[in-house]
Design an enzyme around this catalytic site. Sequence first.
Site, PDB file in Angstrom:
ATOM      1  N   GLU A 184       0.824  -1.214   0.000  1.00 17.83           N
ATOM      2  CA  GLU A 184       0.000   0.000   0.000  1.00 17.83           C
ATOM      3  C   GLU A 184       0.856   1.261   0.000  1.00 17.83           C
ATOM      4  O   GLU A 184       0.489   2.277  -0.610  1.00 17.83           O
ATOM      5  CB  GLU A 184      -0.936   0.020   1.215  1.00 17.83           C
ATOM      6  N   ARG A 240       9.226  -4.318   7.816  1.00 18.09           N
ATOM      7  CA  ARG A 240       9.592  -2.937   7.537  1.00 18.09           C
ATOM      8  C   ARG A 240      10.811  -2.523   8.340  1.00 18.09           C
ATOM      9  O   ARG A 240      10.940  -2.834   9.528  1.00 18.09           O
ATOM     10  CB  ARG A 240       8.433  -1.998   7.906  1.00 18.09           C
TER      11      ARG A 240
END
Length: 298
Positions: free
Chosen positions: A90, A127
């Site tokens: 996203e 991440r």
Amino acid sequence: MNREKRGLGRGLSALMADVSVPEQGNPPRAAERRIPIEQISPNPDQPRRRFQEADLTDLANSIREKGVIQPLIVRPSPGRDNEFQIVAGERRWRAAQMAQLHDLPVLVRDLDDTEVLEIAIIENIQRADLNPVEEAAGYRQLMDRFGHTQERLAEALGKSRSHIANLLRLLNLPPEVQSLMIDGRLSAGHARALIPTDDPLKLARIVVEKGLSVRDTEKLAKSGPAPAQAKGGRSNDSDKDADTRALEQDLSANLGMKVAVNHREGQENGTITIAYKSLDQLDELCRLLSLTPTAGTI
């Protein structure tokens, strides 16, 4: 037809290859097709809610120069023809809109809602900018929602079991202390030293105010206020050095039960106390203690 209980995701090795960022020197995974950006929408159940504007701007500038290197993972949108929902990527989708791209490279996968959530959590854990609390919360979600153990997570995600166990312990700290970690004012090393203390928030504020090192934080945790010493020569948690507390935490993580190591000062003996919360835990403890020894041992 009901799905059988899965392991760590359906076809995890393939999914992990899709989600993982390629290592330096390895080419990115090739896209299967390109889809117009207006046919792609985010997953409304995406666990990540915060996107830093500055980071998106930097990524958009990179996309203008080099394009989207790593394809998004999408699935057909439930109930919508010729539309797709983001499974992973996203952030790239948002930055691509800022860069005014018309289409995006994608990998299309047929995944159910449970698998989509699982992949979204795994992607977030990977991440680089994740703070310790967010990473720990991701592990906890995978364990609570999908029944995964620390060992299976460590194997699948390429992490050590002790890394996962240490992070999960941070979730036992008060929310205010966790907020200090999220804000970057308190490191995971500082926070771990505060876990066994009676008032971790009070000590955390002192650590932040004085800019103490991890070693100084350990000394502060040891010398802080503590209840009177228990009978029978047992040491209080605050009397224990960092190595003993770390040993207790590792043993507790391995057994899934609270373990207390009470070493008699100046001597070579002591006691280990294991607390179980259910008869199932007691049965498991008895099983571990009664394992058949290997040949040649006593």
